[in-house]
Motif scaffolding. Structure first.
Motif, PDB file in Angstrom:
ATOM      1  N   VAL A  56     -37.295 -25.484 -48.900  1.00  0.00           N
ATOM      2  CA  VAL A  56     -35.809 -24.984 -48.826  1.00  0.00           C
ATOM      3  C   VAL A  56     -35.136 -25.712 -50.185  1.00  0.00           C
ATOM      4  O   VAL A  56     -34.723 -25.272 -50.816  1.00  0.00           O
ATOM      5  N   GLN A  57     -35.463 -26.554 -50.029  1.00  0.00           N
ATOM      6  CA  GLN A  57     -35.027 -28.168 -51.702  1.00  0.00           C
ATOM      7  C   GLN A  57     -36.320 -27.977 -52.924  1.00  0.00           C
ATOM      8  O   GLN A  57     -35.298 -27.869 -53.588  1.00  0.00           O
ATOM      9  N   SER A  59     -37.211 -24.361 -53.508  1.00  0.00           N
ATOM     10  CA  SER A  59     -36.333 -23.081 -53.296  1.00  0.00           C
ATOM     11  C   SER A  59     -35.147 -23.045 -54.408  1.00  0.00           C
ATOM     12  O   SER A  59     -34.227 -22.416 -55.256  1.00  0.00           O
ATOM     13  N   ILE A  60     -34.092 -24.171 -54.247  1.00  0.00           N
ATOM     14  CA  ILE A  60     -33.037 -25.070 -54.134  1.00  0.00           C
ATOM     15  C   ILE A  60     -32.847 -25.289 -55.735  1.00  0.00           C
ATOM     16  O   ILE A  60     -32.330 -24.437 -57.298  1.00  0.00           O
ATOM     17  N   TYR A  74     -27.888 -17.456 -54.423  1.00  0.00           N
ATOM     18  CA  TYR A  74     -29.117 -17.962 -53.745  1.00  0.00           C
ATOM     19  C   TYR A  74     -28.817 -19.476 -53.135  1.00  0.00           C
ATOM     20  O   TYR A  74     -29.668 -19.952 -52.182  1.00  0.00           O
ATOM     21  N   ILE A  75     -28.392 -20.090 -54.085  1.00  0.00           N
ATOM     22  CA  ILE A  75     -28.176 -22.166 -54.200  1.00  0.00           C
ATOM     23  C   ILE A  75     -27.323 -21.406 -52.295  1.00  0.00           C
ATOM     24  O   ILE A  75     -27.531 -22.454 -51.738  1.00  0.00           O
ATOM     25  N   SER A  78     -28.838 -20.619 -49.854  1.00  0.00           N
ATOM     26  CA  SER A  78     -30.486 -21.366 -49.292  1.00  0.00           C
ATOM     27  C   SER A  78     -29.924 -22.742 -49.041  1.00  0.00           C
ATOM     28  O   SER A  78     -30.561 -23.964 -48.122  1.00  0.00           O
ATOM     29  N   GLN A  79     -28.529 -23.366 -49.265  1.00  0.00           N
ATOM     30  CA  GLN A  79     -28.201 -24.364 -48.999  1.00  0.00           C
ATOM     31  C   GLN A  79     -27.214 -24.373 -47.528  1.00  0.00           C
ATOM     32  O   GLN A  79     -27.624 -24.756 -46.499  1.00  0.00           O
ATOM     33  N   ILE A  81     -28.808 -22.552 -45.345  1.00  0.00           N
ATOM     34  CA  ILE A  81     -29.851 -22.879 -44.415  1.00  0.00           C
ATOM     35  C   ILE A  81     -30.488 -24.140 -44.427  1.00  0.00           C
ATOM     36  O   ILE A  81     -30.842 -24.214 -43.403  1.00  0.00           O
ATOM     37  N   LEU A  82     -30.579 -24.936 -45.410  1.00  0.00           N
ATOM     38  CA  LEU A  82     -30.930 -25.999 -45.365  1.00  0.00           C
ATOM     39  C   LEU A  82     -29.818 -26.947 -44.740  1.00  0.00           C
ATOM     40  O   LEU A  82     -30.161 -27.520 -43.467  1.00  0.00           O
ATOM     41  N   LEU A 141     -38.291 -19.539 -40.974  1.00  0.00           N
ATOM     42  CA  LEU A 141     -37.198 -19.426 -41.894  1.00  0.00           C
ATOM     43  C   LEU A 141     -35.957 -17.528 -41.865  1.00  0.00           C
ATOM     44  O   LEU A 141     -35.565 -17.471 -42.043  1.00  0.00           O
ATOM     45  N   MET A 145     -32.879 -17.203 -41.858  1.00  0.00           N
ATOM     46  CA  MET A 145     -32.453 -15.849 -42.718  1.00  0.00           C
ATOM     47  C   MET A 145     -31.396 -14.677 -41.857  1.00  0.00           C
ATOM     48  O   MET A 145     -29.977 -13.821 -42.227  1.00  0.00           O
TER      49      MET A 145
END
Length: 164
Positions: A56-57, A59-60, A74-75, A78-79, A81-82, A141, A145
């Motif tokens: 995930v990192q 992906s960010i 998206y960021i 993703s954050q 989810i992280l 994941l 999501m």
């Protein structure tokens, strides 16, 4: 010959029922030291979550350098989810520590990655193939999501409700 040999009172042993029950619980239950399926799942998640965190990192970072017009979305997703992954890592570490389970080393043999762990005094190995790890990470994941999508839907419903 001791002083107690001639004393007839010491020939029979008297135990209280509660002492017998405590002894049986501590010494005769074979499952007390064997790892449960819930604990195996926790060990699996403990192993997989750091890999998911790295993915995930990455992906960010990739999204930050993207020219996509929705990159900010998206960021942020993703954050979120992280953040959930980090919370789960913390929760699992704490739970494993409470259950006296320690996960030590990683070693690879053929296609299987083994992790040694100590569970209440017993040493065992937990092994997964890379394919199984990929599949489990994909499933996990997807759950994260789905949870994020559910939160967005709830937020959307709250925003669209008329105010009194």
């Amino acid at each position: 010959m001791s002083k107690l040999d001639g004393n007839e009172r010491w020939k029979s042993k008297m135990l209280l029922t509660e002492h017998v029950e405590q002894y049986e619980q501590q010494h005769t239950s074979p499952g007390s030291k064997i790892i449960t399926s819930e604990e195996r799942t926790m060990i699996r998640d403990y192993i997989l979550l750091p890999h998911m965190e790295k993915m995930v990192q990455k992906s960010i970072v990739d999204a930050e350098y993207s020219t996509n017009i929705l990159k900010r979305l998206y960021i942020l997703a993703s954050q979120k989810i992280l953040e959930q992954i980090m919370q789960d890592m913390y929760r699992i570490r704490r739970e494993l520590k409470q259950r006296n389970i320690k996960i030590l080393t990683e070693e690879q043999s053929d296609l299987v990655i083994y992790h040694r762990y100590y569970c209440r005094g017993y040493e065992e190995r937990f092994g997964m193939t890379r394919d199984v790890m990929r599949a489990e990470i994909s499933v996990q994941l997807t759950k994260y999501m789905s949870e994020l999508a559910r939160l967005l839907k709830e937020y959307s419903k709250e925003k669209n409700q008329p105010k009194n």
